[in-house]
Design an enzyme around this catalytic site. Structure first.
Site, PDB file in Angstrom:
ATOM      1  N   CYS A   1       0.832  -1.202   0.000  1.00 26.97           N
ATOM      2  CA  CYS A   1       0.000   0.000   0.000  1.00 26.97           C
ATOM      3  C   CYS A   1       0.869   1.255   0.000  1.00 26.97           C
ATOM      4  O   CYS A   1       1.758   1.384   0.850  1.00 26.97           O
ATOM      5  CB  CYS A   1      -0.924   0.002   1.207  1.00 26.97           C
ATOM      6  SG  CYS A   1      -2.006   1.449   1.276  1.00 26.97           S
TER       7      CYS A   1
ATOM      8  N   HIS B   1       1.625  -7.478  -6.613  1.00 20.15           N
ATOM      9  CA  HIS B   1       0.965  -6.485  -7.456  1.00 20.15           C
ATOM     10  C   HIS B   1       1.996  -6.077  -8.503  1.00 20.15           C
ATOM     11  O   HIS B   1       3.031  -5.505  -8.159  1.00 20.15           O
ATOM     12  CB  HIS B   1       0.533  -5.285  -6.616  1.00 20.15           C
ATOM     13  CG  HIS B   1      -0.259  -4.280  -7.383  1.00 20.15           C
ATOM     14  ND1 HIS B   1      -1.221  -3.489  -6.795  1.00 20.15           N
ATOM     15  CD2 HIS B   1      -0.261  -3.913  -8.696  1.00 20.15           C
ATOM     16  CE1 HIS B   1      -1.765  -2.682  -7.703  1.00 20.15           C
ATOM     17  NE2 HIS B   1      -1.183  -2.931  -8.859  1.00 20.15           N
TER      18      HIS B   1
ATOM     19  N   GLY C   1      -3.166  -7.190 -10.113  1.00 26.33           N
ATOM     20  CA  GLY C   1      -2.991  -5.905 -10.778  1.00 26.33           C
ATOM     21  C   GLY C   1      -3.516  -5.863 -12.199  1.00 26.33           C
ATOM     22  O   GLY C   1      -2.987  -6.557 -13.074  1.00 26.33           O
ATOM     23  N   GLY C   2      -4.552  -5.071 -12.419  1.00 24.41           N
ATOM     24  CA  GLY C   2      -5.016  -4.784 -13.772  1.00 24.41           C
ATOM     25  C   GLY C   2      -5.787  -5.872 -14.470  1.00 24.41           C
ATOM     26  O   GLY C   2      -6.120  -5.727 -15.649  1.00 24.41           O
TER      27      GLY C   2
END
Length: 333
Positions: A96, A167, A208-209
């Site tokens: 984060c 990530h 991620g994505g």
């Protein structure tokens, strides 16, 4: 490949999103997906309202708790508490990028100190028997992802970490907001694939994505697991196919309509306990995305579901908007 079958597909921990009502809803759509709590700090677990922070329904299993922190002693204490509450996995947040998290010296800034992350993992592993995993980025700021990711991975694995969730973006601690950090740094799935190739015996999940289950299938040729974030939340109907596609099981419901009907007893129990409908339905707004009537469904819940007196009839009326729209379309066709 991972011995933990639930690792194959998971829904990411997301602040303000993956609370207990969201998880109960998602569990109704997939029996097998691994669900995560929102990130909770170690000190909050130790000193805070544990029922509010850690409480969950037995139906939510398999469920992992994500901890934030950088003090090995505090994290070990928090890990023991989480294990006693019945969680199936503890995940340490090393990804984060928010200012608040950096101010507390945890999250993505810990990519700069692999030895400290390893100490945190070792402290938790010494106290609990459930798996301890780490969720990280490729690196931060000017770090070379080839060097940074390997350094972090090797350190935490030597300390006993049971798996890695990566990530597939760097995080920029300066100059980008947390929201921008979810989109602007370029994705590099190949880097995660290279990590997995180098660590064939270590469970590695990619995050991620990813927006479709087709892409999940493609990525599972390279890694042990895939973690879906915003796509699973904003289009939860995707979860209805997870069990059959990735686990070879029968899906729990034929469609979103039957899923909502099956979820009604949970909603009713929450209302009977004094809760508000909006506590739950705010997590359901994306359910019929792309279908006729989806906008009317969202609008009805957004206007009527927020009222203090809103009950199951509001949810049923919102679902009926989709049914009616689909019936109109079928008549025209």
């Amino acid at each position: 490949m991972s011995k933990n079958q639930s690792f194959i597909f998971s829904v990411a921990p997301m602040m303000d999103w993956t609370d207990r009502h969201c998880r109960a809803f998602h569990r109704g759509l997939s029996r097998r997906a691994l669900l995560y709590t929102e990130m909770v700090t170690a000190n909050a677990v130790i000193f805070g309202d544990r029922e509010r922070l850690l409480g969950f329904s037995e139906v939510e299993h398999p469920i992992a708790v994500q901890l934030g922190g950088s003090d090995p002693v505090a994290l070990a204490k928090a890990a023991v508490i989480c294990a006693e509450w019945g969680y199936d996995e503890i995940n340490l947040n090393v990804g984060c990028p928010s200012d608040r998290v950096q101010g507390g010296n945890f999250g993505a800034c810990l990519m700069l100190d692999p030895a400290l992350v390893a100490a945190c993992v070792a402290a938790m592993k010494a106290e609990v028997t459930i798996p301890v995993t780490v969720k990280c980025r490729l690196g931060v700021d000017e770090q070379d992802p080839e060097v940074a990711l390997d350094a972090l991975a090797d350190s935490v694995l030597a300390a006993g970490a049971d798996g890695l969730i990566v990530h597939a973006r760097k995080a920029w601690l300066q100059g980008l907001s947390p929201k921008e950090n979810r989109d602007i740094p370029p994705l590099d799935y190949d880097r995660v694939h290279r990590l997995k190739a180098r660590l064939p015996d270590v469970p590695v999940s990619l995050n991620g994505g990813i927006t479709t289950l087709e892409v999940v299938q493609t990525q599972l040729a390279h890694v042990d697991g895939v973690m879906l974030g915003r796509a699973a939340y904003q289009q939860p109907e995707l979860l209805l196919q997870v069990d059959s596609l990735f686990f070879g099981d029968e899906d729990p419901h034929a469609d979103a309509f039957t899923a909502v009907t099956a979820f009604e007893p949970y909603v009713a129990a929450h209302l009977a306990a004094g809760g508000r409908l909006h506590d739950i339905t705010r997590h359901m707004l994306g359910l019929f995305t792309g279908r006729p009537g989806a906008r009317a469904f969202r609008r009805h819940l957004a206007t009527e579901g927020v009222k203090p007196e809103a009950g199951l009839d509001v949810l049923r009326a919102a679902v009926d908007e989709v049914r009616k729209a689909e019936e109109r379309r079928s008549l025209v066709a």
